[in-house]
Design a protein around this motif. Sequence first.
Motif, PDB file in Angstrom:
ATOM      1  N   HIS A  89       6.356  13.154   0.954  1.00 58.52           N
ATOM      2  CA  HIS A  89       5.944  12.595   2.245  1.00 58.52           C
ATOM      3  C   HIS A  89       4.768  13.386   2.804  1.00 58.52           C
ATOM      4  O   HIS A  89       3.762  12.825   3.246  1.00 58.52           O
ATOM      5  CB  HIS A  89       7.144  12.620   3.200  1.00 58.52           C
ATOM      6  N   HIS A  90       4.870  14.691   2.777  1.00 61.09           N
ATOM      7  CA  HIS A  90       3.803  15.554   3.295  1.00 61.09           C
ATOM      8  C   HIS A  90       2.507  15.337   2.510  1.00 61.09           C
ATOM      9  O   HIS A  90       1.430  15.219   3.099  1.00 61.09           O
ATOM     10  CB  HIS A  90       4.244  17.018   3.224  1.00 61.09           C
TER      11      HIS A  90
ATOM     12  N   LEU B 283       8.875   9.054   6.636  1.00 61.59           N
ATOM     13  CA  LEU B 283       9.787   9.654   5.668  1.00 61.59           C
ATOM     14  C   LEU B 283      10.832   8.645   5.188  1.00 61.59           C
ATOM     15  O   LEU B 283      11.165   8.608   4.006  1.00 61.59           O
ATOM     16  CB  LEU B 283      10.466  10.886   6.268  1.00 61.59           C
ATOM     17  N   ALA B 284      11.322   7.790   6.083  1.00 60.74           N
ATOM     18  CA  ALA B 284      12.303   6.772   5.690  1.00 60.74           C
ATOM     19  C   ALA B 284      11.712   5.816   4.657  1.00 60.74           C
ATOM     20  O   ALA B 284      12.395   5.404   3.714  1.00 60.74           O
ATOM     21  CB  ALA B 284      12.799   6.004   6.907  1.00 60.74           C
ATOM     22  N   THR B 285      10.435   5.489   4.812  1.00 57.26           N
ATOM     23  CA  THR B 285       9.766   4.604   3.852  1.00 57.26           C
ATOM     24  C   THR B 285       9.641   5.294   2.499  1.00 57.26           C
ATOM     25  O   THR B 285       9.837   4.671   1.453  1.00 57.26           O
ATOM     26  CB  THR B 285       8.380   4.183   4.375  1.00 57.26           C
TER      27      THR B 285
ATOM     28  N   ASN C 203      13.968   5.389  -3.826  1.00 56.77           N
ATOM     29  CA  ASN C 203      15.220   4.771  -4.288  1.00 56.77           C
ATOM     30  C   ASN C 203      14.953   3.501  -5.077  1.00 56.77           C
ATOM     31  O   ASN C 203      15.614   3.235  -6.084  1.00 56.77           O
ATOM     32  CB  ASN C 203      16.154   4.514  -3.112  1.00 56.77           C
ATOM     33  N   ALA C 204      13.970   2.708  -4.638  1.00 54.84           N
ATOM     34  CA  ALA C 204      13.608   1.486  -5.371  1.00 54.84           C
ATOM     35  C   ALA C 204      13.046   1.839  -6.747  1.00 54.84           C
ATOM     36  O   ALA C 204      13.372   1.189  -7.751  1.00 54.84           O
ATOM     37  CB  ALA C 204      12.600   0.657  -4.570  1.00 54.84           C
ATOM     38  N   LEU C 205      12.199   2.867  -6.815  1.00 53.19           N
ATOM     39  CA  LEU C 205      11.644   3.297  -8.102  1.00 53.19           C
ATOM     40  C   LEU C 205      12.746   3.816  -9.023  1.00 53.19           C
ATOM     41  O   LEU C 205      12.723   3.566 -10.224  1.00 53.19           O
ATOM     42  CB  LEU C 205      10.579   4.375  -7.889  1.00 53.19           C
TER      43      LEU C 205
ATOM     44  N   VAL D   5       0.838  -1.196   0.000  1.00 50.05           N
ATOM     45  CA  VAL D   5       0.000   0.000   0.000  1.00 50.05           C
ATOM     46  C   VAL D   5       0.874   1.247   0.000  1.00 50.05           C
ATOM     47  O   VAL D   5       0.643   2.194  -0.751  1.00 50.05           O
ATOM     48  CB  VAL D   5      -0.957   0.000   1.220  1.00 50.05           C
ATOM     49  N   GLN D   6       1.904   1.255   0.822  1.00 51.62           N
ATOM     50  CA  GLN D   6       2.795   2.403   0.890  1.00 51.62           C
ATOM     51  C   GLN D   6       3.587   2.569  -0.409  1.00 51.62           C
ATOM     52  O   GLN D   6       3.768   3.686  -0.890  1.00 51.62           O
ATOM     53  CB  GLN D   6       3.725   2.280   2.092  1.00 51.62           C
TER      54      GLN D   6
END
Length: 132
Positions: free
Chosen positions: A34-35, A46-48, A54-56, A12-13
Amino acid sequence: MNAVIHERRSTVQKEAVHQALQDAGGFISAGDLHHRINAEGTPIGLATVYRQLNALTQSGHADTIPVPTGQLFRACQPGAHHHHLVCENCGKAIEIGPPDEAWIRDTAAQHGFTVTRHILEVFGRCADCPEG
């Protein structure tokens, strides 16, 4: 059971980050993204957001450019190498074709370099943003 919940939340995230990046329409910082995601009702750290961006980027689904304030991200389609015209004010970005590869390699060779990669971003103000 706990692993299934964590996996579902990650999915979901991940989708929330990807969708928000696509909706941004231009380059955006991880903090601003993030906001936006949290404001739309999806709780995410924010870390997620950074991890998913980075993965994208690694998968070719996002571009990233360094700016004096950090790093900006933009959704893109994986595939051909491309460059951008970037508005310094609103983040709008237009993909442009690469410069002449022969010129890049010849210029590098004249100075004793061997080209391993190149990045070209052109910054300015778009027609929608006032000079300032």
